[in-house]
Design an enzyme around this catalytic site. Structure first.
Site, PDB file in Angstrom:
ATOM      1  N   GLY A  21       0.840  -1.197   0.000  1.00  8.28           N
ATOM      2  CA  GLY A  21       0.000   0.000   0.000  1.00  8.28           C
ATOM      3  C   GLY A  21       0.866   1.233   0.000  1.00  8.28           C
ATOM      4  N   GLY A  22       0.983   1.906  -1.140  1.00  6.29           N
ATOM      5  CA  GLY A  22       1.770   3.125  -1.193  1.00  6.29           C
ATOM      6  C   GLY A  22       3.228   2.822  -0.976  1.00  6.29           C
ATOM      7  N   VAL A  26       0.754  -3.130   4.248  1.00 10.04           N
ATOM      8  CA  VAL A  26      -0.420  -2.837   5.063  1.00 10.04           C
ATOM      9  C   VAL A  26      -0.875  -4.136   5.717  1.00 10.04           C
ATOM     10  CG1 VAL A  26      -2.759  -1.888   5.112  1.00 10.04           C
ATOM     11  CG2 VAL A  26      -1.086  -0.986   3.491  1.00 10.04           C
ATOM     12  N   ASP A 134      -2.508  12.441  -5.816  1.00 12.12           N
ATOM     13  CA  ASP A 134      -2.411  11.093  -6.373  1.00 12.12           C
ATOM     14  C   ASP A 134      -3.762  10.396  -6.293  1.00 12.12           C
ATOM     15  OD1 ASP A 134      -1.156   8.994  -7.655  1.00 12.12           O
ATOM     16  OD2 ASP A 134      -0.474   8.055  -5.793  1.00 12.12           O
TER      17      ASP A 134
END
Length: 884
Positions: A21-22, A26, A134
């Site tokens: 996640g990014g 996560v 984003d």
């Protein structure tokens, strides 16, 4: 770095991986303290070694922590353990929009629903000065509760956007794009705006471009700018237009295509002004489609009608209701009712509105950042402009030729032209309720509560009484006068104590009061013969013969949940003589109460979400009392909450305007402000709910209680006069005692007496900005400044050892109290940022937070959702749908 199930990070126990996640992994985890499931985002170790990545990670934490919105993922905690940096966030069950799009495009109704929710979340982000940068399907989660924005890892807090460049835009290649230390562009190419790929500063309009690209993909299942290489994607964003939505999805409503096209305009200035505008448009399209599918007879709207609304709405409003009746016809030849929306300027709240007699212009008293001013919207344009010289306005009305405005400001009744170039004082009017201007040059108005109607020449002069109150009928005010077409007869509201409000009529000659019907707020008169008014939150019309002065038939509903303020009998609605109605639905702010600990950790919410005002914690720290608005009646009522049982119970009293409740020191009674006698006076009621409320202080000025002395023998309260402003008073509860001014030479807000009764803290802007000061009590002598960087709403710890307040940065701040003959303070230290509170800081509301558990926990009044920013709706062709 991967974490296995059972690994602990502080109080959080890892349960399972949720994937990348990014900028890291996560995980689903368990908060062992609060027994809830959370999501934990771990910064990848190879990024944690790099200063820029850590700073970006911290920026994500700061950004998310300042947000609280149902469509933005909530941040709970930030931590670091053994070199592992992590965020603790709301756990969301569902799937990302990207995962959903792998299955194909979404149905149009889901596009409209999710799109509006995404836009609302984005608008909340923008309102605190943050640009996401984003926005893409992978950063949007679809849950049972709706869409949620996630991943602000490259979000950037920004100042207001600079003016657009004046020179020609230069197309550049990918090698000149701003790169991070990892060699990647800040953002995802397919959703980046032209200004982003050119390396210019991103603004909220950049996010709106990305929102348009996301909507495009939701509708079609294809990206707006699909390409095999980065360079060709950049070229397409800068120079190409996506294929029409209708070419890929033929059932796309034309209005929806318009929304997406405008969102993705190459020039940022040509895009929607705000994400809120996009949300409003998507909701309007959804409502229009719902009307077409299932509206009641007489209200069916065809696709042709919707197209005409979109293309010809400005023309329709200019021509007025008569012309629109001819333009829009159904197959049977009957006029179709139309509803249009007008979005207000950002950060402006509608206080009053008035449509011009020719239906071409809408005057609005807008309140932004505590500064009220008249703005005018030409209904044949998309521009709302302020009128110079109308600052501090409280009400507005039009001249009969629609070329000038009458208004109330600074204790005067005034008039000005539409450019504000010629402004004239007509007479004194300490506040001014309503106002209407006849073709014969007579203005009727009510200078203040406790009076009847007055008349004054439109050229100025001394006001003369027109109607007089009848004490035998318990009349407290005649207000909101409206001329009938003959210019001699006047409709007005007659408010009485303990009885329904009446709409009455009188004449310029006699002033005799003749009752007509019951109604909470009078909106106006419309040809060919209708009285438009509000009753229990519904906007109604009643057929009326202005010659015979008789009602006909029954009232019928034009709109539900229309806002009105019971205190001054003002509706959030207006009507022109030729039948164009403008209104705003109930402008209440939904909120909830949340317990925070001293570190800023959210412990738990308390009670349901509702439109609350005020907050006062009981001496036992187990209960609190609030005022809760009822959108259906416009009233405000007292409720007692139980902190341990998490229950809210209505404290039944007979009034409908109950505000600013506080507890007596022994917890047996609650004192509050009530307008049941016309003005806000002080009343008291047993906290158990036994018996009726009884008056404590009746005066001729609005009054609300603020703080009891600890012995319960005296009370500090605040009065509000629209001319003289706010003043603090000390009331001894001994028999026949008269109030005494407290610090009469200083503007005192939010005074609160210390637990030992020796000091009083208060807020004052004598230095040019609000600061917190402390002086001796009950006899003030000198003052000591407790805050150093702004201060609002001081609160004492119950043992008196600390004073808390909100500083200029909206952070809860504590300062140690050093006892002595003269009170002294240590250095203030910030505890944590407060979420956006539900209610404005005004004389009506002292309730942002309360302190308990010896300063270790705080009950915070937290914003949840704002409906006060509702667009103004314009209703047309409502008369032909009814039998005359």
């Amino acid at each position: 770095m991967s974490l296995s199930a059972g690994t602990r990070l502080g109080p959080y126990q890892i349960e399972a991986s949720l994937g990348a996640g990014g900028m890291g992994e996560v995980y689903r985890a368990r908060d062992t303290r609060l027994d809830r499931t959370v999501a934990i985002k771990i910064l990848a170790p190879w990024l944690a070694e790099k200063t820029e990545a850590r700073e970006r990670f911290d920026r994500e934490a700061r950004t998310i922590s300042s947000l609280n919105h149902p469509h933005v993922c909530q941040l709970y905690d930030v931590g670091e353990q053994d070199g592992t940096h992590f965020l603790v966030m709301e756990y969301l069950e569902g799937e990302t929009l990207a995962a959903r799009l792998h299955k194909g495009p979404l149905p149009i109704d889901q596009v409209l629903r999710y799109g509006a929710e995404i836009a609302e979340g984005l608008d909340r982000v923008h309102r605190i000065g943050v640009v996401h940068r984003d926005l893409k399907p992978g950063n949007i989660m679809l849950t049972r509760a709706g869409a949620k924005l996630m991943d602000f890892g490259i979000a950037k807090a920004v100042a207001p956007a600079p003016p657009p460049p004046t020179g020609a835009t230069e197309t550049i290649n990918a090698s000149t794009l701003p790169l991070t230390s990892e060699g990647t562009v800040c953002g995802t190419f397919q959703y980046m705006s032209p200004e982003q790929v050119e390396g210019r500063e991103a603004s909220s309009r950049s996010d709106i471009f990305a929102l348009g690209a996301v909507l495009y993909e939701m509708i079609t299942g294809h990206r707006a700018f699909e390409s095999k290489s980065t360079a060709s994607a950049i070229a397409a964003i800068l120079t190409a237009e996506p294929r029409p939505l209708s070419a890929l999805q033929p059932n796309t409503p034309p209005a929806l295509e318009h929304v997406v096209r405008r969102a993705m305009a190459k020039d940022a200035d040509e895009r929607w002004q705000s994400a809120r505008d996009v949300a409003a448009e998507l909701k309007w399209i959804a409502e229009s489609d719902a009307d077409a599918r299932g509206a009641p007879p007489g209200f069916t709207r065809s696709r042709r009608d919707r197209r005409l609304i979109l293309v010809l709405s400005a023309l329709m409003l200019v021509l007025g209701a008569v012309a629109t009746s001819a333009l829009f016809r159904s197959a049977t030849g009957e006029s179709q009712p139309m509803s249009l929306e007008i979005t207000m300027p950002p950060e402006q709240h509608v206080w009053r509105m008035s449509i011009s007699p020719d239906s071409r212009k809408l005057a609005l008293v807008l309140d932004g950042e505590g500064k009220a001013q008249i703005w005018v919207r030409d209904l044949n344009s998309f521009v709302t402009r302020p009128i110079p010289g109308t600052e501090n306005s409280t009400s507005v009305f039009w001249s009969p030729d629609s070329q000038a405005l009458g208004f109330f400001a600074n204790g005067k009744i005034m008039r000005t032209d539409l450019q504000g170039a010629r402004t004239q004082v007509l007479a004194d009017s300490s506040y001014g309720f309503g106002g209407d201007w006849s073709a014969d040059g007579v203005i009727v108005f009510t200078p203040y509560y406790g009076q009847g109607l007055f008349r004054v020449s439109a050229g100025g002069g001394t006001p003369a009484p027109l109607t007089r109150l009848d004490p035998s009928r318990h009349e407290v005010v005649h207000t909101r006068g409206v001329f009938l077409p003959d210019g001699q007869h006047i409709l007005f509201l007659n408010r009485r104590t303990g009885a329904p409000v009446q709409i009455c009529w009188t004449t310029l000659d006699s002033g005799t009061v003749h009752p007509l019907l019951e109604g909470d707020a009078l909106v106006g008169y419309s040809d060919p013969g209708y009285i438009v008014f509000v009753r229990r939150g519904s906007l109604l019309a009643q057929a009326f013969d202005p010659s015979a002065l008789k009602l006909k038939g029954d009232p019928f509903v034009l709109a539900e949940r229309v806002g009105y303020r019971r205190g001054d009998a003002a509706a959030s609605a207006t009507v022109s003589h030729n039948g164009v109605v403008a209104f705003q639905t109930s402008g209440y702010t939904d909120s909830q109460f949340v317990i925070f600990d001293r570190s800023g950790q959210r412990v738990r919410p308390v009670g349901p979400i509702a439109p609350y005002i005020g907050l006062s914690l009981a001496p036992n720290e187990k209960q609190f009392v609030v005022s809760r608005s009822d959108p259906t009646t416009g009233g405000m009522h007292l409720w007692i909450a139980d902190l341990e049982r998490d229950t809210f119970t209505r404290l039944s009293t007979s009034g409908e305007g109950e505000i600013q409740p506080i507890w007596t020191p022994d917890g047996s009674r609650i004192v509050f402000g009530s307008d049941r006698n016309g003005m806000y006076n002080l009343f008291q009621v047993q906290a158990s709910g036994a018996g009726d409320a009884t008056p404590l202080l009746v005066a001729d000025v609005d009054s609300v209680p603020l703080s009891f002395a600890p012995d319960g023998h005296s009370l500090v309260y605040l009065t509000y006069d629209p001319v003289k402003g706010e003043h603090a008073w000390l009331l001894s509860l001994a028999q026949d005692a008269k109030p005494a001014a407290l610090l009469p030479n200083e503007k005192v807000l939010n005074p609160t007496i210390s637990p030992d009764g020796h000091w009083i803290a208060y807020q004052s802007d004598d230095s040019g900005r609000p600061e917190v000061y402390v002086t001796s009590f009950p006899t003030p002598s000198g003052k000591t400044q407790a805050s150093t960087s702004g201060g609002l709403q001081p609160r004492w710890r119950r043992d008196g050892k600390e004073l808390f307040f909100v500083n200029q940065g909206d952070k809860l701040t504590a300062v140690d109290v050093i006892p002595g003959a003269r009170v002294q303070f240590g250095m203030p230290h910030e505890l944590f940022p407060l979420p956006e509170h539900a209610s404005g800081i005004s004389w009506l509301d002292r309730g942002i937070f309360e302190v308990f558990d010896k300063g270790q926990h705080f009950l915070v009044h937290e914003h949840v959702d704002v409906t006060a920013h509702q667009p103004v709706r314009v209703l047309l062709n409502w008369v032909p749908t009814q039998k005359k």
